[in-house]
Each structure stands twice: as C-alpha cells, then as structure tokens.
Design a protein around this motif. Structure first.
Motif, short mmCIF file in Angstrom:
data_model
loop_
_atom_site.label_atom_id
_atom_site.label_comp_id
_atom_site.label_asym_id
_atom_site.label_seq_id
_atom_site.Cartn_x
_atom_site.Cartn_y
_atom_site.Cartn_z
N LYS A 67 0.83 -1.20 0.00
CA LYS A 67 0.00 0.00 0.00
C LYS A 67 0.87 1.26 0.00
O LYS A 67 0.65 2.16 -0.78
CB LYS A 67 -0.92 0.02 1.23
CG LYS A 67 -2.07 -0.96 1.13
CD LYS A 67 -2.86 -1.08 2.41
CE LYS A 67 -3.77 0.10 2.65
NZ LYS A 67 -4.64 -0.10 3.84
N LYS A 68 1.86 1.29 0.91
CA LYS A 68 2.70 2.48 1.05
C LYS A 68 4.14 2.09 1.33
O LYS A 68 4.41 1.04 1.92
CB LYS A 68 2.22 3.35 2.22
CG LYS A 68 0.87 3.96 2.04
CD LYS A 68 0.52 4.84 3.23
CE LYS A 68 -0.88 5.42 3.05
NZ LYS A 68 -1.26 6.29 4.16
N ASN A 96 -1.09 -3.29 -10.81
CA ASN A 96 -1.55 -2.08 -10.13
C ASN A 96 -0.44 -1.39 -9.33
O ASN A 96 -0.72 -0.78 -8.30
CB ASN A 96 -2.77 -2.37 -9.26
CG ASN A 96 -2.54 -3.49 -8.28
OD1 ASN A 96 -1.51 -4.12 -8.28
ND2 ASN A 96 -3.52 -3.73 -7.43
N ASP A 99 -0.57 2.49 -8.14
CA ASP A 99 -1.31 2.97 -6.98
C ASP A 99 -0.51 2.95 -5.68
O ASP A 99 -0.99 3.46 -4.67
CB ASP A 99 -2.57 2.12 -6.79
CG ASP A 99 -3.52 2.22 -7.98
OD1 ASP A 99 -3.55 3.28 -8.63
OD2 ASP A 99 -4.21 1.22 -8.26
N GLU A 101 1.61 4.07 -2.80
CA GLU A 101 1.92 5.41 -2.31
C GLU A 101 3.35 5.46 -1.77
O GLU A 101 3.78 4.56 -1.04
CB GLU A 101 0.94 5.82 -1.21
CG GLU A 101 -0.46 6.00 -1.72
CD GLU A 101 -1.42 6.45 -0.63
OE1 GLU A 101 -1.07 6.43 0.56
OE2 GLU A 101 -2.55 6.82 -1.00
N THR A 113 2.43 8.77 -5.95
CA THR A 113 2.26 7.35 -6.27
C THR A 113 3.47 6.86 -7.06
O THR A 113 4.19 7.65 -7.69
CB THR A 113 0.98 7.10 -7.08
OG1 THR A 113 1.12 7.75 -8.35
CG2 THR A 113 -0.25 7.58 -6.33
N GLY A 115 3.21 5.31 -9.71
CA GLY A 115 2.88 5.63 -11.10
C GLY A 115 3.35 7.02 -11.49
O GLY A 115 3.83 7.22 -12.60
#
Length: 123
Positions: A67-68, A96, A99, A101, A113, A115
């Motif tokens: 996630k991060k 993905n 996404d 972070e 992000t 990305g």
C-alpha cells in the motif's frame, strides 16, 4: 511508518567490509502490517537497499501487496526509492503498481504514487 523505520535505523559497521542501517524503510502491506528493513552496504555488489529488505520481509511473511512505502535517509528526511527498488515493486504488483503510495516528504506530508514516480514503465 516513520517511527517504525526510525526504530530500526541504527547506522553501524558490521565488519570491515559491511555497514548497515544508514537508510531504513517501512512498507505498509495490504493487511495494514508494517514491515521494516535497513540498507546493507558491502564492498561489492552484494548489498541491499532498505526498501527491498523491507519488501523481502513482507514476502517472507506471506504477503505481496504493497500500500505504502517510506524510505528514511541518514539525515532523518524521507525520499524516493531508488530504481532497483522501484523495479521490484513494479514486478511484484505489475497490474496495479501505479497505486502504491510513496512518502516523498514526511515533514510536508507529501505523498506521490509509484505511477507518478515511474510513468510508462517498461512492464
């Protein structure tokens, strides 16, 4: 995450060829567990970045979704993961990765992000 990384960041000499702990990292997984790691610098190419070390701890514990990510530099500031760490994250979450972070600047609470940091990756 910052405190988790700070708690393992203990710069030290392991041997006359290896230093560790100058950079620390924390990774928040999809299950909201925080994994940490430190850099291990060697006199050859056998070392590893703190972020990859934390990611490998996550994988070792049966998780693979990020996630991060937070990378804590020796001066206490946060920064972007290096190219090798970005590459691992892209390959780990190729569908993905954009996404994920990245805590770019903890003091300013600036999050970007992966990305944004790595647009149009080869994968």
């Amino acid at each position: 995450m910052y405190q988790a990384a700070k708690s393992v960041q203990k710069e030290r000499r392991i041997s006359k060829y290896i230093e560790a702990g100058g950079v620390a990292a924390a990774v928040l997984s999809a299950s909201n567990h925080i994994y940490t790691g430190v850099c291990v610098d060697t006199c050859s190419t056998l070392g590893i970045c703190a972020e990859r070390n934390a990611l490998f701890a996550m994988i070792t514990n049966g998780e693979q979704e990020i996630k991060k990510v937070l990378a804590l530099m020796p001066n206490g500031k946060t920064g972007a993961p290096c190219g090798a760490c970005r590459e691992l994250m892209v390959q780990l979450m190729s569908e993905n990765y954009a996404d994920i972070e990245i805590m770019l600047d903890y003091e300013r609470q600036q999050i970007i992000t992966l990305g944004e940091l790595t647009p149009k990756w080869w994968i």
